[in-house]
Design an enzyme around this catalytic site. Structure first.
Site, short mmCIF file in Angstrom:
data_model
loop_
_atom_site.label_atom_id
_atom_site.label_comp_id
_atom_site.label_asym_id
_atom_site.label_seq_id
_atom_site.Cartn_x
_atom_site.Cartn_y
_atom_site.Cartn_z
N HIS A 1 0.87 -1.28 -0.10
CA HIS A 1 0.14 0.07 -0.03
C HIS A 1 0.72 1.32 0.04
CE1 HIS A 1 -3.94 -1.94 0.61
NE2 HIS A 1 -3.14 -2.95 1.23
N ASP B 1 3.71 8.93 -1.60
CA ASP B 1 2.68 8.35 -1.13
C ASP B 1 2.23 7.37 -1.92
OD1 ASP B 1 0.59 7.96 0.38
OD2 ASP B 1 -0.57 9.92 0.39
#
Length: 487
Positions: A156, A364
């Site tokens: 993730h 991110d």
């Protein structure tokens, strides 16, 4: 039908509490459809740790199975290696990484023990899906225990460039262990390419024409599976009574002014100090915005036990005081900085009341705030997303205003563009983004990953049945050791 076994650091809940993110919703839906187990840490510390009883709760369809950790395992596995080593390295912050051999050993030990405890719960036809940086070597632990089920992994967070990952002690061994998975999924094409390049250059894997990696006689699918949200569901949340109440309260407070919103955990990867400085630059370079534009930053704390997080919180408080002290007026506060969390419905209402979403992480994996903001907008008068080029979402959201978060001038200029953008252009950009996030939603993400895992698992089974892959596991993982198998 095969059961689905999900492995993650934290487990559940199965019911919507109003705060669960899109990932939890997608996993619950997948588990409910297939039936199965959600396995991971209980969140509790005990003397027995991973040797204690497996806690089992849930419905007949879906079982939540959790284990405790000892304090020593928690300190080494979670606080130590996962969050003081892997998290900063994977977010390109080698200056903050702590390289400690005992923490690495604890990380491998906990993976081994979790694997050993899960093994007793498995059926031969289960499909296993592990999640995130806590479980990089988990499949290798299971393979050493002769588990041959299909096992997939989804990361993730970002996967760093090989030149950065090479700073991690034993990085080659860790990537070799990861190739025990049948499918490895990443948030972006860039992350998948970084993994392939490291595997080829550092451990001698071969890259197939379709991007799969081959090591010995074993093939691993390596692909980007960008995670989505339940876009239509989140759009409905923006019209709930709770959301409408937060929209009305915010619009009343703004009194005709415009709002820029940011929503992030306090973390050095999110670029919050850079964001505050860029907003200050907006007020300096475009003085017509003074008294007319506010920044609302929602930033609940996380990992408060780590020094780097306490330091960034102090920096944000100082920046808020400095900018508000320079620019505030009697009836206008430039930055409203809140270190509390909101329900998803409340956030949907805040998004809808905001003309611009400022999503500017330094790194991110994906960043779902950008997608949630789009889903929450009014179609007749939507806002604009200003998005970091270093967020995985930038690969999918080209209609956003893409910026370099390290450049305060560039972010400020794009904020000005967003604030003055004509309605027709805002509608066109929003419609393209909304259509895409509806098509590539959380359910589609889970279905695509599991389809790839089932296909690859079937292929591996055919090879083993023909005798062509019987030596694949020892051949690939000969340099690893597994403490749990000896205890």
């Amino acid at each position: 039908m095969s059961r689905l076994v999900v492995v993650s650091n934290r487990v559940g809940p199965l019911k919507d509490t109003g705060r669960a993110g899109g990932l939890a919703v997608a996993l619950v839906d997948a588990l409910t459809q297939a039936g199965g187990i959600w396995f991971g840490w209980s969140g509790e510390i005990s003397e027995e740790g991973t040797f204690g009883n497996v806690r089992r709760v849930g419905s007949r369809k879906v079982l939540l199975a959790t284990l405790d950790m000892t304090q020593a395992d928690y300190d080494a596995f979670y606080v130590g290696y996962a969050n003081k080593t892997l998290w900063p390295v994977f977010h390109y912050r080698l200056d903050l990484a702590v390289f400690d051999r005992h923490a690495e050993e604890g990380y491998l030990r906990v993976n081994d023990r979790f694997a050993a405890r899960l093994r007793s719960l498995l059926r031969s036809d289960d499909v296993i899906w592990a999640h995130d940086y806590h479980f990089l070597p988990f499949a290798a632990s299971l393979r050493a225990m002769e588990v041959e089920n299909p096992i997939g992994f989804f990361l993730h967070i970002p996967f760093p460039a090989p030149e950065v990952l090479a700073a991690l002690p034993n990085a080659a061994q860790m990537v070799r262990r990861m190739l025990a998975y049948d499918v490895i999924g990443f948030q972006s094409r860039r992350d998948a390419a970084n993994f392939r390049r490291f595997a080829v250059e550092e451990i001698g894997a071969r890259e197939a024409d379709n991007g799969d990696l081959l090591l010995g006689s074993r093939r691993t699918v390596v692909r980007a599976f960008p995670i989505g949200i339940d876009a239509e569901g989140f759009a409905r949340q923006a019209t709930t009574p709770d959301a409408r109440r937060h929209t009305r309260r915010t619009e009343k407070l703004l009194a005709g002014r415009q709002q820029i919103i940011g929503v992030d955990r306090i973390d050095y990867s999110k670029g919050l100090p850079e964001r505050f400085r860029a907003f200050g630059r907006l007020l300096e370079d475009y003085p017509e915005n003074r008294g007319r534009i506010s920044l609302m930053q929602v930033a609940p704390p996380s990992r408060a036990e780590l020094d780097a997080y306490a330091e960034i919180r102090r920096e944000l408080e100082a920046l808020t005081g400095n900018i508000n002290g320079r620019f505030a007026d009697l009836d206008w506060t430039p930055i409203r900085y809140m270190t509390r969390s909101f329900t998803r419905r409340a956030l949907a209402g805040l998004y809808r009341a905001s003309r611009v979403a400022l999503v500017t992480p330094l790194r991110d994996g994906m960043n779902l705030v950008a997608k949630e903001y789009v889903a929450a907008q009014r179609a007749e008068d939507p806002g604009v997303v200003v998005l970091s080029r270093f967020a995985g979402a930038a690969e999918e959201m080209s209609e956003a205003l893409i910026v370099n978060p390290h450049s305060a001038e560039e972010v400020a200029a794009n904020l000005q563009t967003a604030l003055t953008m004509p309605l027709d252009e805002r509608r066109d950009r929003w419609q393209a983004l909304f259509d895409r996030i509806c098509e590539n939603d959380a359910a589609s993400w889970a279905q695509a990953f599991l389809a790839a895992l089932n296909n690859q698992g079937n292929g591996q089974e055919e090879k083993e049945a023909s005798g062509k892959a019987t030596s694949a596991f020892p051949e690939v993982f000969a340099d690893t050791h597994f403490a749990a198998t000896r205890e």
